[in-house]
Design an enzyme around this catalytic site. Structure first.
Site, short mmCIF file in Angstrom:
data_model
loop_
_atom_site.label_atom_id
_atom_site.label_comp_id
_atom_site.label_asym_id
_atom_site.label_seq_id
_atom_site.Cartn_x
_atom_site.Cartn_y
_atom_site.Cartn_z
N MET A 1 -5.38 -1.38 -3.43
CA MET A 1 -4.05 -0.78 -3.39
C MET A 1 -3.78 -0.23 -1.99
O MET A 1 -4.70 0.23 -1.32
CB MET A 1 -3.97 0.37 -4.40
CG MET A 1 -4.21 0.00 -5.84
SD MET A 1 -2.91 -0.99 -6.58
CE MET A 1 -1.55 0.15 -6.57
N GLY B 1 -1.16 -3.17 2.14
CA GLY B 1 -0.03 -3.82 2.82
C GLY B 1 0.27 -5.22 2.35
O GLY B 1 0.94 -5.98 3.06
N LYS B 2 -0.18 -5.59 1.16
CA LYS B 2 0.01 -6.96 0.67
C LYS B 2 1.49 -7.34 0.57
O LYS B 2 1.91 -8.36 1.09
CB LYS B 2 -0.67 -7.13 -0.70
CG LYS B 2 -2.18 -6.93 -0.66
CD LYS B 2 -2.80 -6.99 -2.04
CE LYS B 2 -2.33 -5.94 -3.01
NZ LYS B 2 -2.66 -4.55 -2.63
N GLU C 1 1.85 -9.95 -6.32
CA GLU C 1 1.12 -9.51 -7.52
C GLU C 1 0.42 -10.69 -8.21
O GLU C 1 0.45 -10.84 -9.43
CB GLU C 1 2.05 -8.76 -8.49
CG GLU C 1 2.75 -7.56 -7.89
CD GLU C 1 1.85 -6.41 -7.48
OE1 GLU C 1 0.64 -6.44 -7.79
OE2 GLU C 1 2.35 -5.47 -6.84
N GLN D 1 -2.50 -11.32 -8.93
CA GLN D 1 -3.55 -11.04 -9.90
C GLN D 1 -3.05 -11.23 -11.32
O GLN D 1 -3.83 -11.48 -12.24
CB GLN D 1 -4.12 -9.62 -9.73
CG GLN D 1 -3.20 -8.49 -10.13
CD GLN D 1 -2.30 -8.01 -9.01
OE1 GLN D 1 -2.22 -8.63 -7.95
NE2 GLN D 1 -1.61 -6.90 -9.23
N CYS E 1 -13.34 3.97 -1.51
CA CYS E 1 -14.58 3.30 -1.10
C CYS E 1 -15.56 3.36 -2.27
O CYS E 1 -15.33 4.06 -3.26
CB CYS E 1 -15.16 3.97 0.14
SG CYS E 1 -15.84 5.64 -0.15
#
Length: 197
Positions: free
Chosen positions: A11, A14-15, A88, A90, A182
């Site tokens: 998330m 910057g996609k 999106e 996925q 992380c």
């Protein structure tokens, strides 16, 4: 031969911003890009929206079980399309990814898919798993965790608390919010990673 590209990231990597910029570049050069997103993604309605404020209506809202090429043909003939951008990704069904691959190879139209690799439980989305298997080019888009390290995982918060259980899909507005973390912060905030959980 055109290619199927998968650009993935946690998330806030910057996609959607990159997708909108790339589609704009095609338009600026007089070419015809088509923007597609799966209909299950109700965030931003029928638009692609980035967190930095960029937004553009999609050309194709792809329904569950719908053929990608048939959905595109309802909007414009395939031979007039110069590139297909999928936000999106996925949420694509594996069969839709198969079709995206076939379109790229047989029609010479590049298909650029942008999406998450895994859900808040660290499990691959079916569409992302299939993209990892078929894409000619796979690129990770990076972002940072709250601690400054590279974010790798997506965490879900419900009522302000991190959760490790629930349905794979809970779009914004369905009492869930997300944060990219992380590995260390994910283990501290969410708990141990267990595939069978």
């Amino acid at each position: 031969m055109a290619k199927l590209y998968f650009r993935y990231g946690a998330m806030n990597s910057g996609k959607s911003t990159m997708l909108l910029q790339a589609a704009y570049n095609y338009r600026e050069r007089g070419q015809m890009p088509l923007i597609v997103k799966p209909g299950v993604d109700t965030k931003a309605g029928t638009s692609v929206s980035s967190r930095i404020g960029l937004e553009k209506p999609v050309d194709v809202l792809l329904a569950a079980g719908q053929s990608l090429s048939a959905a595109i043909e309802k909007v414009t003939p395939l031979d007039q399309v110069d590139a297909i951008f999928i936000d999106e990704a996925q949420f694509l069904e594996p069969a839709q990814v198969d079709e995206a691959f076939t379109l790229a190879v047989t029609t010479r139209i590049p298909v650029l898919a942008y999406g998450l690799r895994s859900d808040f439980r660290s499990r691959a989305f079916p569409g992302s798993a299939r993209l990892m298997e078929l894409a000619h080019s796979i690129e990770e888009l990076k972002t940072i965790c709250r601690c400054g390290s590279k974010a790798l995982l997506n965490a879900r918060k419900v009522d302000g608390e991190f959760v490790a259980h629930g349905a794979q899909v809970a779009i914004d507005g369905q009492h869930a919010e997300y944060e990219s973390l992380c590995g260390r912060c994910y283990l501290e905030k969410v708990g141990p990673i267990r595939y069978d959980a």
